[in-house]
Design a protein around this motif. Structure first.
Motif, PDB file in Angstrom:
ATOM      1  N   UNK A  53     -26.678 -20.712 -10.212  1.00 28.22           N
ATOM      2  CA  UNK A  53     -28.121 -20.196 -10.526  1.00 28.22           C
ATOM      3  C   UNK A  53     -27.901 -18.676 -10.665  1.00 28.22           C
ATOM      4  N   UNK A  54     -28.793 -18.160 -11.397  1.00 30.96           N
ATOM      5  CA  UNK A  54     -28.850 -16.552 -11.597  1.00 30.96           C
ATOM      6  C   UNK A  54     -30.383 -16.015 -11.523  1.00 30.96           C
ATOM      7  N   UNK A  55     -30.727 -14.875 -11.155  1.00 32.30           N
ATOM      8  CA  UNK A  55     -29.518 -13.898 -10.678  1.00 32.30           C
ATOM      9  C   UNK A  55     -28.828 -13.908  -9.519  1.00 32.30           C
ATOM     10  N   UNK A  56     -27.680 -13.444  -9.454  1.00 34.00           N
ATOM     11  CA  UNK A  56     -26.988 -13.093  -8.186  1.00 34.00           C
ATOM     12  C   UNK A  56     -27.128 -11.738  -7.769  1.00 34.00           C
ATOM     13  N   UNK A  57     -27.582 -11.677  -6.324  1.00 34.68           N
ATOM     14  CA  UNK A  57     -27.497 -10.243  -5.765  1.00 34.68           C
ATOM     15  C   UNK A  57     -26.766 -10.067  -4.711  1.00 34.68           C
ATOM     16  N   UNK A  58     -25.998  -8.940  -4.428  1.00 27.87           N
ATOM     17  CA  UNK A  58     -25.169  -8.538  -3.447  1.00 27.87           C
ATOM     18  C   UNK A  58     -25.371  -6.952  -2.928  1.00 27.87           C
ATOM     19  N   UNK A  59     -25.176  -6.622  -1.746  1.00 24.67           N
ATOM     20  CA  UNK A  59     -25.275  -5.339  -1.396  1.00 24.67           C
ATOM     21  C   UNK A  59     -23.772  -4.447  -1.423  1.00 24.67           C
ATOM     22  N   UNK A  99     -13.906  -0.426  -6.421  1.00 27.15           N
ATOM     23  CA  UNK A  99     -13.582  -1.721  -6.951  1.00 27.15           C
ATOM     24  C   UNK A  99     -14.402  -2.883  -6.080  1.00 27.15           C
ATOM     25  N   UNK A 100     -14.962  -3.807  -6.820  1.00 27.26           N
ATOM     26  CA  UNK A 100     -15.680  -4.792  -6.361  1.00 27.26           C
ATOM     27  C   UNK A 100     -14.967  -6.139  -6.735  1.00 27.26           C
ATOM     28  N   UNK A 101     -14.553  -6.922  -5.702  1.00 31.30           N
ATOM     29  CA  UNK A 101     -13.828  -8.258  -5.944  1.00 31.30           C
ATOM     30  C   UNK A 101     -14.706  -9.404  -5.019  1.00 31.30           C
ATOM     31  N   UNK A 102     -14.888 -10.131  -5.900  1.00 27.11           N
ATOM     32  CA  UNK A 102     -15.624 -11.533  -5.522  1.00 27.11           C
ATOM     33  C   UNK A 102     -17.116 -10.935  -4.655  1.00 27.11           C
ATOM     34  N   UNK A 103     -17.715 -10.111  -5.393  1.00 29.83           N
ATOM     35  CA  UNK A 103     -19.142  -9.765  -5.196  1.00 29.83           C
ATOM     36  C   UNK A 103     -18.997  -8.793  -3.660  1.00 29.83           C
ATOM     37  N   UNK A 104     -17.985  -8.235  -3.643  1.00 27.71           N
ATOM     38  CA  UNK A 104     -17.720  -7.561  -2.308  1.00 27.71           C
ATOM     39  C   UNK A 104     -17.098  -6.389  -2.587  1.00 27.71           C
ATOM     40  N   UNK A 105     -17.703  -4.979  -2.117  1.00 25.55           N
ATOM     41  CA  UNK A 105     -17.030  -3.835  -2.591  1.00 25.55           C
ATOM     42  C   UNK A 105     -16.008  -3.569  -1.535  1.00 25.55           C
ATOM     43  N   UNK A 159     -29.567   1.227  -7.049  1.00 25.37           N
ATOM     44  CA  UNK A 159     -29.343   1.934  -5.705  1.00 25.37           C
ATOM     45  C   UNK A 159     -28.069   1.043  -5.361  1.00 25.37           C
ATOM     46  N   UNK A 160     -28.225   0.686  -3.911  1.00 27.07           N
ATOM     47  CA  UNK A 160     -26.897   0.376  -3.251  1.00 27.07           C
ATOM     48  C   UNK A 160     -26.905  -1.156  -3.178  1.00 27.07           C
ATOM     49  N   UNK A 161     -27.200  -1.942  -4.508  1.00 29.27           N
ATOM     50  CA  UNK A 161     -27.390  -3.267  -4.611  1.00 29.27           C
ATOM     51  C   UNK A 161     -26.657  -3.604  -6.082  1.00 29.27           C
ATOM     52  N   UNK A 162     -26.444  -4.595  -6.321  1.00 25.43           N
ATOM     53  CA  UNK A 162     -25.862  -5.063  -7.797  1.00 25.43           C
ATOM     54  C   UNK A 162     -26.709  -6.421  -8.216  1.00 25.43           C
ATOM     55  N   UNK A 187     -26.003   5.437  -3.137  1.00 26.06           N
ATOM     56  CA  UNK A 187     -27.592   5.787  -3.464  1.00 26.06           C
ATOM     57  C   UNK A 187     -27.515   5.527  -4.994  1.00 26.06           C
ATOM     58  N   UNK A 188     -26.330   5.646  -5.749  1.00 25.34           N
ATOM     59  CA  UNK A 188     -26.550   5.528  -7.159  1.00 25.34           C
ATOM     60  C   UNK A 188     -25.193   5.208  -7.986  1.00 25.34           C
ATOM     61  N   UNK A 189     -25.035   4.188  -8.655  1.00 29.16           N
ATOM     62  CA  UNK A 189     -23.828   3.673  -9.341  1.00 29.16           C
ATOM     63  C   UNK A 189     -23.828   4.365 -10.755  1.00 29.16           C
ATOM     64  N   UNK A 190     -22.848   5.258 -11.033  1.00 28.72           N
ATOM     65  CA  UNK A 190     -23.351   5.896 -12.464  1.00 28.72           C
ATOM     66  C   UNK A 190     -22.648   5.033 -13.506  1.00 28.72           C
ATOM     67  N   UNK A 191     -21.522   4.297 -13.085  1.00 25.05           N
ATOM     68  CA  UNK A 191     -20.903   3.337 -14.367  1.00 25.05           C
ATOM     69  C   UNK A 191     -20.420   2.228 -13.487  1.00 25.05           C
ATOM     70  N   UNK A 192     -20.648   0.990 -14.264  1.00 26.54           N
ATOM     71  CA  UNK A 192     -20.221  -0.395 -13.966  1.00 26.54           C
ATOM     72  C   UNK A 192     -19.429  -1.105 -14.984  1.00 26.54           C
ATOM     73  N   UNK A 193     -18.268  -1.218 -14.901  1.00 25.81           N
ATOM     74  CA  UNK A 193     -17.402  -2.211 -15.863  1.00 25.81           C
ATOM     75  C   UNK A 193     -16.768  -3.266 -15.413  1.00 25.81           C
ATOM     76  N   UNK A 194     -17.886  -4.504 -15.507  1.00 24.06           N
ATOM     77  CA  UNK A 194     -17.076  -5.669 -14.943  1.00 24.06           C
ATOM     78  C   UNK A 194     -15.923  -6.270 -15.702  1.00 24.06           C
ATOM     79  N   UNK A 195     -14.858  -6.891 -15.094  1.00 23.40           N
ATOM     80  CA  UNK A 195     -13.677  -7.423 -15.689  1.00 23.40           C
ATOM     81  C   UNK A 195     -13.332  -8.731 -15.430  1.00 23.40           C
TER      82      UNK A 195
END
Length: 539
Positions: A260-266, A295-301, A525-528, A272-280
């Motif tokens: 189920x979506x959305x998925x949210x993680x901290x 780098x984020x791996x398995x929804x964890x920074x 901010x500090x969540x995705x 405070x600000x993510x300037x760029x995000x490139x999911x692979x």
């Protein structure tokens, strides 16, 4: 002589009942002349239908003749030897199979141990992030309390009538806010985890048995439940080769229920600000925060910084990352072994001195950089120098466009489309407002084809603050609206089509956005957030 032996045995022992070898409760009573075999009544309907049958006692001569032939020609020895050889071969095969399975089990167990160690490392990393976030919040409140103590201590009760009312109101308001914030933090449960690790060897399911207890955490901290399936290999863990060789387990955040979506993680509290995000992959992404490549791996920074002073990135098909810094003319390349090497000097042969790269994108193995510099001032006017460069994935330049404008517009993000280059500009150096233009890629001057004219009647150059832009498979442009808590879809002419997600979906300050397959990643901010995205299409 044989008859004498049988007679002696019969004299010593009581005769055994002639039990049927197919039906243990029945006795032999019938002889089949066609098969030359004995049977019971149950055998007639199953094995000997329409055969020539007779009483067992009446077949004495035939039975003795069969035994005589077997003894005389030594047929029994040949037959039994053959059977013995087959059983021996089967026994050897069984031993080999057992040894092979033992080796497989040992290999699986070794692999499992490695993945358990990796799971432990991941859990401890998440736990560290959770407690670090909590500790940062506590430290911030301690600092606020100390500052407030100092400020209030400077107030003299005798001179209180001399202070302005606004100053007293502000002090009291800060005191009340500090008390309220501290109460919320103190009364919140400490961050906690409820890890459950399950794995299997063959058909054996093992578990750590840790299924009890319900631990709540701060909103900035996620509980973790891990299920490990060692039959599913991942091809996405390309970078940390020394740590991620057996990346076979699936880690699921407690905020994620099934698919189920959305998925949210901290993320960490200090982001405070993510300037760029490139999911692979479905669960992994590169991000730029505080000008650092993370780098984020398995929804964890993950811990560790891969590069400093980073303004933009793209990910190549081989997994390497092109890193752009506006302070340098060189675009760097991050290799799988974490080395940063030079990829291309986009400042060479540039007409404008100091025209450094500010944005980069990739489409169909074509890398595009947007170089920019500015001269002049607010009173005398600005001259904006622009240099767009097309190159292949080997860093060889294939095309350039040079043009200038008498206006302050700094590129923040670009996308290479079929019809041209879509550019997100910051419109001045005093505010954070933005505009979007589609430039004609084949023109030396890069003439403007279309521009985003806003939504709901708002002039974008007076109301539009955008921190992220990406493109879907149909060629629509997706943009984040930082001020209106929304993510929009624009068509190929940059006209507003619809609002995808907004505050009703939990967005507050959406910044960087990125697309992978049918999933849209939104940094807030500090969540995705990861939303399931259905392509709007070309209409």
């Amino acid at each position: 002589m044989a008859d004498d032996m049988f007679e002696r045995e019969e004299g010593c022992k009581s005769p055994k009942p002639l039990r049927c070898r197919f039906h243990e409760t029945e006795e032999y009573t019938i002889y089949c002349k066609d098969c030359k075999d004995f049977m019971c009544f149950k055998c007639i309907g199953q094995l000997h239908q329409k055969h020539d049958l007779g009483q067992l006692q009446g077949a004495d001569e035939d039975i003795r003749k069969e035994m005589e032939d077997m003894l005389f020609e030594n047929k029994y020895a040949e037959q039994l030897n053959s059977l013995n050889d087959k059983v021996s071969d089967k026994e050897k095969e069984l031993v080999k199979d057992e040894e092979s399975l033992k080796r497989e089990i040992r290999t699986s167990v070794d692999k499992m141990k490695q993945n358990i160690d990796l799971a432990e490392k991941r859990l401890l990393s998440r736990l560290r992030n959770a407690f670090e976030s909590y500790q940062i919040s506590l430290q911030e409140q301690k600092t606020n309390i100390n500052n407030l103590q100092t400020e209030i201590a400077n107030l003299c009760i005798d001179k209180l009538p001399e202070f302005k009312l606004d100053h007293i109101i502000n002090s009291l308001s800060e005191m009340k806010l500090c008390c309220s914030t501290c109460d919320k933090i103190i009364n919140h449960p400490k961050p906690g985890f409820q890890p459950t690790v399950e794995f299997s060897i063959g058909n054996v399911i093992l578990s750590d048995g840790n299924h009890e207890g319900d631990v709540s955490a701060l909103p900035s901290c996620s509980d973790v439940s891990i299920q490990t399936d060692f039959s599913d290999d991942s091809d996405t863990e390309w970078f940390d080769a020394e740590e991620m060789e057996e990346e076979d387990f699936i880690e699921t955040s407690s905020d994620e229920v099934a698919d189920e979506y959305p998925i949210k993680f901290q993320l960490r509290q200090n982001i405070k600000l993510v300037r760029k995000i490139v999911p692979f992959s479905e669960k992994d992404a590169w991000i730029i925060a505080n000008r650092k490549l993370l780098k984020i791996i398995d929804h964890s920074l993950q811990d560790g910084v891969y590069a400093d002073k980073v303004d933009d990135i793209v990910v190549l098909k081989d997994g390497c990352v092109l890193v752009l810094c506006s302070d340098e003319s060189f675009v760097m390349k991050l290799l799988p072994n974490k080395r940063l090497v030079r990829f291309a000097d986009v400042g060479i042969n540039c007409t404008y001195i100091g025209c450094n790269p500010y944005s980069i994108c990739i489409k169909d193995n074509i890398v595009v950089t947007y170089n920019w510099s500015i001269t002049g001032n607010k009173h005398c006017g600005y001259t904006c120098c622009n240099h767009i460069i097309w190159m292949n994935t080997d860093g060889i330049v294939t095309e350039r466009s040079l043009f200038s404008k008498n206006v302050w517009k700094r590129p923040c993000s670009i996308q290479n489309l079929e019809s041209g280059v879509c550019v997100l500009y910051r419109v001045d150096n005093e505010s954070n407002l933005h505009c979007i233009e589609l430039l004609e890629a084949k023109s030396d001057k890069c003439n403007k084809l279309y521009c985003f004219k806003g939504i709901y009647g708002f002039n974008p150059e007076k109301n539009f603050e955008c921190k992220g832009m990406c493109v879907d498979k149909a060629g629509n442009t997706l943009v984040s609206d930082y001020r209106h808590h929304s993510v929009y879809v624009l068509d190929k002419e940059l006209k507003y089509k619809k609002t995808l997600f907004d505050a009703r979906n939990g967005l507050d300050k959406p910044a960087a956005i990125g697309m992978f397959n049918n999933h849209l990643w939104v940094a807030d901010e500090n969540q995705i957030f990861i939303f399931n995205y259905e392509c709007v299409g070309n209409s």
